[in-house]
Structure formats: structure tokens, C-alpha cells
Design a protein around this motif. Structure first.
Motif, PDB file in Angstrom:
ATOM      1  N   ASP A   7     -90.739  24.381 -11.256  1.00 23.51           N
ATOM      2  CA  ASP A   7     -89.824  23.930 -10.205  1.00 23.51           C
ATOM      3  C   ASP A   7     -88.559  23.308 -10.791  1.00 23.51           C
ATOM      4  O   ASP A   7     -87.453  23.580 -10.334  1.00 23.51           O
ATOM      5  N   GLU A  11     -85.015  24.950  -9.862  1.00 27.46           N
ATOM      6  CA  GLU A  11     -84.153  24.193  -8.955  1.00 27.46           C
ATOM      7  C   GLU A  11     -82.844  23.769  -9.604  1.00 27.46           C
ATOM      8  O   GLU A  11     -81.860  23.522  -8.909  1.00 27.46           O
ATOM      9  N   PRO A  16     -82.403  28.715  -3.298  1.00 28.43           N
ATOM     10  CA  PRO A  16     -83.689  28.437  -2.658  1.00 28.43           C
ATOM     11  C   PRO A  16     -84.819  29.144  -3.408  1.00 28.43           C
ATOM     12  O   PRO A  16     -84.655  30.278  -3.862  1.00 28.43           O
ATOM     13  N   PHE A  17     -85.946  28.435  -3.534  1.00 24.76           N
ATOM     14  CA  PHE A  17     -87.114  29.055  -4.164  1.00 24.76           C
ATOM     15  C   PHE A  17     -88.372  28.557  -3.460  1.00 24.76           C
ATOM     16  O   PHE A  17     -88.382  27.506  -2.828  1.00 24.76           O
ATOM     17  N   TYR A  18     -89.431  29.353  -3.603  1.00 21.59           N
ATOM     18  CA  TYR A  18     -90.665  29.097  -2.873  1.00 21.59           C
ATOM     19  C   TYR A  18     -91.853  29.461  -3.753  1.00 21.59           C
ATOM     20  O   TYR A  18     -91.777  30.370  -4.566  1.00 21.59           O
ATOM     21  N   PRO A  22     -92.626  33.004   1.888  1.00 18.13           N
ATOM     22  CA  PRO A  22     -92.561  32.396   3.218  1.00 18.13           C
ATOM     23  C   PRO A  22     -92.276  33.441   4.301  1.00 18.13           C
ATOM     24  O   PRO A  22     -91.871  34.559   4.000  1.00 18.13           O
ATOM     25  N   PHE A  24     -89.690  34.082   6.939  1.00 15.35           N
ATOM     26  CA  PHE A  24     -88.350  33.610   7.262  1.00 15.35           C
ATOM     27  C   PHE A  24     -87.935  33.819   8.710  1.00 15.35           C
ATOM     28  O   PHE A  24     -87.104  33.108   9.224  1.00 15.35           O
ATOM     29  N   GLU A  28     -83.555  34.491   6.656  1.00 14.76           N
ATOM     30  CA  GLU A  28     -83.798  34.819   5.253  1.00 14.76           C
ATOM     31  C   GLU A  28     -82.525  34.607   4.440  1.00 14.76           C
ATOM     32  O   GLU A  28     -81.460  35.131   4.781  1.00 14.76           O
ATOM     33  N   TYR A  32     -82.764  34.501  -3.039  1.00 16.85           N
ATOM     34  CA  TYR A  32     -83.798  33.480  -3.198  1.00 16.85           C
ATOM     35  C   TYR A  32     -84.837  33.951  -4.203  1.00 16.85           C
ATOM     36  O   TYR A  32     -84.883  35.117  -4.589  1.00 16.85           O
ATOM     37  N   VAL A  34     -89.011  33.614  -5.416  1.00 14.74           N
ATOM     38  CA  VAL A  34     -90.395  33.306  -5.060  1.00 14.74           C
ATOM     39  C   VAL A  34     -91.207  33.428  -6.332  1.00 14.74           C
ATOM     40  O   VAL A  34     -90.999  34.352  -7.120  1.00 14.74           O
TER      41      VAL A  34
END
Length: 118
Positions: A7, A11, A16-18, A22, A24, A28, A32, A34
């Protein structure tokens, strides 16, 4: 601990990251990241816990209209992971969506071994 390491690296780039994909709906992001993670334990010969080898799949999604920005971010994050002792396994061929604007998706895989905290 591994999540905090990953992370903090991702970051720092401001996108944006996950962890996991997710849902959306209509929101969306244009670019991004993931990631998914799995682990394999390592043991001493007597079965004592020694370390864990993590494999990280890093997915980049972006609208094709932002292709150059996406490639730049991919290269920068890959470089940062390598500087932090992640091993690069390889990548998959990018895939492209059929909707307009087209979306590009590519996966890079890395490994990292962390000694047991026990």
C-alpha cells in the motif's frame, strides 16, 4: 505487514488502488490499480515456521486514451517494487475491452519473502 508495504509503495503515486476488484457502478476511475495476494509458507526441516513467500498480482486498468500515462505509472511502480526487494515474475499480455472508450488491462506479478514475526 505485507499489505502495508505494498500500500505504501502504490499510494505514493497518487492513483486509486484497491485490494481485490471493487464494484464501481458508473464511477469507475480512468486509471486505477488492483492487487491480489497469496502466500506460501516456508518451513525449517523440523516444521518450524521460517518465512512466507508472497505472490502479488498487480492489475493496471486504464482508458486507452490515457495509454502513455498508464505505461509511465506501470514502469514507475515496477521500478519502486524492485527497489524494495520484490522479485519480478513477469506479466500477461494486455487485454482490451470492447466498450468505448476502450479499457486496457495488464497484470504484473511479483514475489516477496518475509521472515516470520513469531
Amino acid at each position: 505487514m505485507i499489505y502495508e508495504i505494498i500500500d505504501s509503495i502504490i499510494e505514493s503515486f497518487g492513483y486509486p488502488f484497491y485490494v481485490g476488484m471493487p464494484n464501481f457502478g458508473d464511477d469507475e476511475p480512468e486509471l486505477y490499480i488492483v492487487y491480489t495476494l497469496w502466500e506460501v509458507p516456508d518451513f525449517y526441516g523440523d516444521g518450524e515456521y521460517l518465512a512466507t513467500k508472497y505472490t502479488i498480482s498487480l492489475h493496471f486498468f486504464c482508458d486507452i486514451m490515457h495509454f502513455s500515462e498508464c505505461r509511465r505509472v506501470e514502469k514507475q511502480i515496477k521500478k519502486k517494487l524492485l527497489e524494495n526487494d520484490f522479485g519480478y515474475i513477469g506479466s500477461q499480455t494486455p487485454s482490451y475491452g470492447a466498450d468505448e472508450p476502450q479499457q486496457r488491462h495488464i497484470i504484473y506479478e511479483f514475489t516477496k519473502i518475509l521472515e516470520s514475526e513469531e
